[in-house]
Design a protein around this motif. Structure first.
Motif, PDB file in Angstrom:
ATOM      1  N   PHE A  18       0.804  -1.174  -0.062  1.00 46.88           N
ATOM      2  CA  PHE A  18       0.130   0.053  -0.055  1.00 46.88           C
ATOM      3  C   PHE A  18       1.019   1.231  -0.009  1.00 46.88           C
ATOM      4  O   PHE A  18       1.816   1.190   0.812  1.00 46.88           O
ATOM      5  N   VAL A  19       0.578   2.317  -0.678  1.00 45.95           N
ATOM      6  CA  VAL A  19       1.054   3.566  -0.859  1.00 45.95           C
ATOM      7  C   VAL A  19       0.377   4.648  -0.067  1.00 45.95           C
ATOM      8  O   VAL A  19      -0.624   4.874  -0.325  1.00 45.95           O
ATOM      9  N   LEU A  20       1.070   4.793   0.960  1.00 47.10           N
ATOM     10  CA  LEU A  20       0.453   5.956   1.898  1.00 47.10           C
ATOM     11  C   LEU A  20       1.111   7.384   1.343  1.00 47.10           C
ATOM     12  O   LEU A  20       2.210   7.555   1.616  1.00 47.10           O
ATOM     13  N   ASP A  21       0.232   8.045   0.719  1.00 51.89           N
ATOM     14  CA  ASP A  21       0.688   9.430   0.430  1.00 51.89           C
ATOM     15  C   ASP A  21      -0.294  10.627   0.848  1.00 51.89           C
ATOM     16  O   ASP A  21      -1.006  10.593   1.661  1.00 51.89           O
ATOM     17  N   GLY A  22      -0.181  11.800   0.284  1.00 51.49           N
ATOM     18  CA  GLY A  22      -0.689  12.926   0.848  1.00 51.49           C
ATOM     19  C   GLY A  22      -0.408  13.497   2.135  1.00 51.49           C
ATOM     20  O   GLY A  22       0.664  13.255   2.406  1.00 51.49           O
ATOM     21  N   GLY A  37      11.202  -1.419   7.886  1.00 49.62           N
ATOM     22  CA  GLY A  37      11.379  -2.286   8.970  1.00 49.62           C
ATOM     23  C   GLY A  37      10.635  -1.916  10.135  1.00 49.62           C
ATOM     24  O   GLY A  37      10.061  -2.787  11.218  1.00 49.62           O
ATOM     25  N   GLU A  38      10.231  -0.696  10.182  1.00 46.00           N
ATOM     26  CA  GLU A  38       9.313  -0.152  11.209  1.00 46.00           C
ATOM     27  C   GLU A  38       7.823  -0.655  11.162  1.00 46.00           C
ATOM     28  O   GLU A  38       7.315  -0.606  10.026  1.00 46.00           O
ATOM     29  N   ASP A  39       7.124  -0.711  12.024  1.00 48.32           N
ATOM     30  CA  ASP A  39       5.693  -1.290  12.050  1.00 48.32           C
ATOM     31  C   ASP A  39       4.943   0.039  12.121  1.00 48.32           C
ATOM     32  O   ASP A  39       5.127   1.138  12.730  1.00 48.32           O
ATOM     33  N   VAL A  40       3.907  -0.131  11.439  1.00 46.58           N
ATOM     34  CA  VAL A  40       2.812   0.738  11.330  1.00 46.58           C
ATOM     35  C   VAL A  40       1.294   0.130  11.246  1.00 46.58           C
ATOM     36  O   VAL A  40       1.160  -1.058  11.226  1.00 46.58           O
ATOM     37  N   VAL A  41       0.277   1.288  11.784  1.00 48.69           N
ATOM     38  CA  VAL A  41      -1.169   0.509  11.592  1.00 48.69           C
ATOM     39  C   VAL A  41      -1.889   1.554  10.758  1.00 48.69           C
ATOM     40  O   VAL A  41      -1.808   2.971  10.942  1.00 48.69           O
ATOM     41  N   LEU A  42      -2.814   0.971   9.800  1.00 47.01           N
ATOM     42  CA  LEU A  42      -3.517   1.807   9.065  1.00 47.01           C
ATOM     43  C   LEU A  42      -5.042   1.431   9.520  1.00 47.01           C
ATOM     44  O   LEU A  42      -5.559   0.452   9.918  1.00 47.01           O
ATOM     45  N   THR A  43      -5.753   2.789   9.566  1.00 49.21           N
ATOM     46  CA  THR A  43      -7.208   2.433   9.989  1.00 49.21           C
ATOM     47  C   THR A  43      -8.064   3.488   9.445  1.00 49.21           C
ATOM     48  O   THR A  43      -7.439   4.468   8.830  1.00 49.21           O
ATOM     49  N   ASP A  44      -9.286   2.992   9.056  1.00 50.66           N
ATOM     50  CA  ASP A  44     -10.075   4.040   8.522  1.00 50.66           C
ATOM     51  C   ASP A  44     -11.038   4.990   9.522  1.00 50.66           C
ATOM     52  O   ASP A  44     -11.442   5.704   9.232  1.00 50.66           O
ATOM     53  N   GLY A  47     -13.301   1.645  12.914  1.00 46.47           N
ATOM     54  CA  GLY A  47     -13.392   0.402  13.694  1.00 46.47           C
ATOM     55  C   GLY A  47     -12.388  -0.423  12.773  1.00 46.47           C
ATOM     56  O   GLY A  47     -12.183  -1.909  13.355  1.00 46.47           O
ATOM     57  N   ARG A  48     -11.914  -0.349  11.770  1.00 44.37           N
ATOM     58  CA  ARG A  48     -11.267  -1.184  11.087  1.00 44.37           C
ATOM     59  C   ARG A  48      -9.906  -0.790  10.684  1.00 44.37           C
ATOM     60  O   ARG A  48      -9.475   0.452  10.721  1.00 44.37           O
ATOM     61  N   TRP A  49      -9.052  -1.800  11.038  1.00 39.62           N
ATOM     62  CA  TRP A  49      -7.507  -1.515  10.849  1.00 39.62           C
ATOM     63  C   TRP A  49      -6.740  -2.840  10.709  1.00 39.62           C
ATOM     64  O   TRP A  49      -7.213  -4.043  10.456  1.00 39.62           O
ATOM     65  N   ALA A  50      -5.479  -2.381  10.117  1.00 40.67           N
ATOM     66  CA  ALA A  50      -4.515  -3.557   9.695  1.00 40.67           C
ATOM     67  C   ALA A  50      -3.067  -3.166  10.023  1.00 40.67           C
ATOM     68  O   ALA A  50      -2.871  -1.798   9.809  1.00 40.67           O
ATOM     69  N   GLU A  51      -2.249  -4.144  10.247  1.00 38.89           N
ATOM     70  CA  GLU A  51      -0.966  -3.872  10.555  1.00 38.89           C
ATOM     71  C   GLU A  51       0.051  -3.843   9.236  1.00 38.89           C
ATOM     72  O   GLU A  51      -0.380  -4.922   8.394  1.00 38.89           O
ATOM     73  N   GLY A  52       1.165  -3.373   9.328  1.00 37.61           N
ATOM     74  CA  GLY A  52       2.173  -3.522   8.177  1.00 37.61           C
ATOM     75  C   GLY A  52       3.470  -3.015   8.718  1.00 37.61           C
ATOM     76  O   GLY A  52       3.523  -2.816   9.718  1.00 37.61           O
ATOM     77  N   VAL A  53       4.175  -3.456   7.660  1.00 39.87           N
ATOM     78  CA  VAL A  53       5.769  -2.863   8.039  1.00 39.87           C
ATOM     79  C   VAL A  53       6.096  -1.919   6.682  1.00 39.87           C
ATOM     80  O   VAL A  53       5.941  -2.091   5.594  1.00 39.87           O
ATOM     81  N   VAL A  54       6.937  -0.843   7.100  1.00 36.03           N
ATOM     82  CA  VAL A  54       7.580  -0.060   6.053  1.00 36.03           C
ATOM     83  C   VAL A  54       8.451  -0.734   5.284  1.00 36.03           C
ATOM     84  O   VAL A  54       9.320  -1.257   5.658  1.00 36.03           O
ATOM     85  N   LYS A  55       8.373  -0.649   3.946  1.00 32.69           N
ATOM     86  CA  LYS A  55       9.253  -1.092   3.125  1.00 32.69           C
ATOM     87  C   LYS A  55      10.155  -0.123   2.436  1.00 32.69           C
ATOM     88  O   LYS A  55      11.373  -0.228   2.279  1.00 32.69           O
ATOM     89  N   ALA A  56       9.663   1.149   2.311  1.00 31.46           N
ATOM     90  CA  ALA A  56      10.498   2.226   1.765  1.00 31.46           C
ATOM     91  C   ALA A  56       9.814   3.510   1.965  1.00 31.46           C
ATOM     92  O   ALA A  56       8.430   3.760   2.081  1.00 31.46           O
ATOM     93  N   ALA A  57      10.490   4.709   2.082  1.00 24.13           N
ATOM     94  CA  ALA A  57      10.053   5.892   2.135  1.00 24.13           C
ATOM     95  C   ALA A  57      10.464   6.770   0.738  1.00 24.13           C
ATOM     96  O   ALA A  57      11.875   6.667   0.371  1.00 24.13           O
ATOM     97  N   GLU A  58       9.756   7.350   0.012  1.00 22.53           N
ATOM     98  CA  GLU A  58       9.916   8.088  -1.203  1.00 22.53           C
ATOM     99  C   GLU A  58       9.746   9.522  -1.041  1.00 22.53           C
ATOM    100  O   GLU A  58       8.513  10.055  -0.951  1.00 22.53           O
ATOM    101  N   GLY A  59      10.575  10.423  -1.390  1.00 26.51           N
ATOM    102  CA  GLY A  59      10.260  11.839  -1.373  1.00 26.51           C
ATOM    103  C   GLY A  59      10.140  12.128  -0.217  1.00 26.51           C
ATOM    104  O   GLY A  59      10.756  11.814   0.900  1.00 26.51           O
ATOM    105  N   LYS A  60       9.298  13.255   0.001  1.00 29.75           N
ATOM    106  CA  LYS A  60       8.892  13.696   1.297  1.00 29.75           C
ATOM    107  C   LYS A  60       7.316  13.174   1.584  1.00 29.75           C
ATOM    108  O   LYS A  60       7.057  13.613   2.998  1.00 29.75           O
ATOM    109  N   ASP A  61       6.786  12.743   1.086  1.00 30.82           N
ATOM    110  CA  ASP A  61       5.147  12.284   1.185  1.00 30.82           C
ATOM    111  C   ASP A  61       4.734  11.075   0.817  1.00 30.82           C
ATOM    112  O   ASP A  61       3.485  10.861   0.548  1.00 30.82           O
ATOM    113  N   ARG A  62       5.587   9.982   0.662  1.00 31.16           N
ATOM    114  CA  ARG A  62       5.238   8.564   0.081  1.00 31.16           C
ATOM    115  C   ARG A  62       5.938   7.429   1.041  1.00 31.16           C
ATOM    116  O   ARG A  62       7.194   7.512   0.940  1.00 31.16           O
ATOM    117  N   LEU A  63       5.072   6.794   1.358  1.00 32.42           N
ATOM    118  CA  LEU A  63       5.555   5.761   2.553  1.00 32.42           C
ATOM    119  C   LEU A  63       4.915   4.316   1.775  1.00 32.42           C
ATOM    120  O   LEU A  63       3.672   4.246   1.507  1.00 32.42           O
TER     121      LEU A  63
END
Length: 246
Positions: A18-22, A37-44, A47-63
């Motif tokens: 998943f690309v987290l941007d904006g 390698g760092e853990d993150v949680v994505l939620t709406d 009440g819904r959420w999912a765990e993930g791991v950072v693969k890479a950071a691109e530029g200033k606003d893309r994870l």
């Protein structure tokens, strides 16, 4: 959840990567400075959420987030706690929303009480409501909530009375109350609604209307709390008594 939380619009559309941007991506990359390698949680935030791991950071606003697990849906809490918050002066409204979100309040209703010094009218009202909702969102992320509190449109006194009439337990915090909130009989489920008045106090007419709608007039304690802290203190008391903090 202990990993940092980021909000996404739709969790049903995420794949194994998943690309987290904006704004959320910018906060993750430029503010939090998350690394692979760092853990993150994505939620709406609903009440819904999912765990993930950072693969890479691109530029200033893309994870780039990978290794996303299955989406977990947390059930709504019960009993549900709603706080009707009279509009405080200055930034005390955002303070009230922030701390009520942190302790676990489920819904916040701004109330234009007759003695409120602050009045939400026109563009000012739209801007102020937006600040309350943004505060609830940010406090929800900070406190690792998957279900953020709903911040309703500003209500009139009659609308608040209708809300109280439909509650399973309703209480108005007021110094004239003889019943301590700490010993009030609470429902095992359903809806609990608390009313917090403004700096100038709840008028006799408002109090009579709320009592007529079935609300109990309760005292919180021996000291007088500010309108911006009373809701948080009362909600914390009820969260402990209902077992939601157990």
């Amino acid at each position: 959840m202990t990993a940092p939380v980021f909000v996404v619009d739709r969790l049903d559309r995420i794949g194994p990567e998943f690309v987290l941007d904006g704004p959320e991506g910018r906060h993750a990359v430029s503010v939090k400075r998350l690394r692979p390698g760092e853990d993150v949680v994505l939620t709406d935030g609903r009440g819904r959420w999912a765990e993930g791991v950072v693969k890479a950071a691109e530029g200033k606003d893309r994870l780039i987030v990978t290794d996303l697990g299955s989406v977990v849906e947390e059930p709504a809490e019960s009993p549900r706690i709603t706080v009707v918050q009279a509009l405080p002066k200055g930034d005390r409204g955002e303070l009230a929303v922030e701390t009520m979100t942190e302790v676990g309040v489920d819904a916040i209703v701004p109330w234009a009480a007759s003695r409120c010094i602050t009045q939400w009218k026109g563009e000012r009202g739209v801007k102020s409501l937006g600040k309350w909702r943004a505060t609830a969102r940010e406090a929800g992320k900070q406190s690792r909530r998957a279900r953020f509190p709903e911040v309703a449109d500003a209500s009139t006194t009659k609308e608040v009375a209708a809300l109280l009439a439909n509650a399973d337990f309703a209480a108005v915090l007021h110094e004239s109350g003889e019943a301590p909130l700490a010993t009030a009989q609470l429902p095992a489920g359903g809806e609990i609604v608390l009313v917090v008045g403004p700096e100038g106090g709840i008028s006799p007419e408002e109090l009579a209307l709320f009592e007529g709608a079935g609300a109990k007039v309760c005292v919180l304690g021996r000291t007088v709390l500010r309108t911006s802290t009373a809701g948080t203190a009362a909600a914390a008391l009820l969260l402990g008594r209902t077992g939601r903090w157990s």
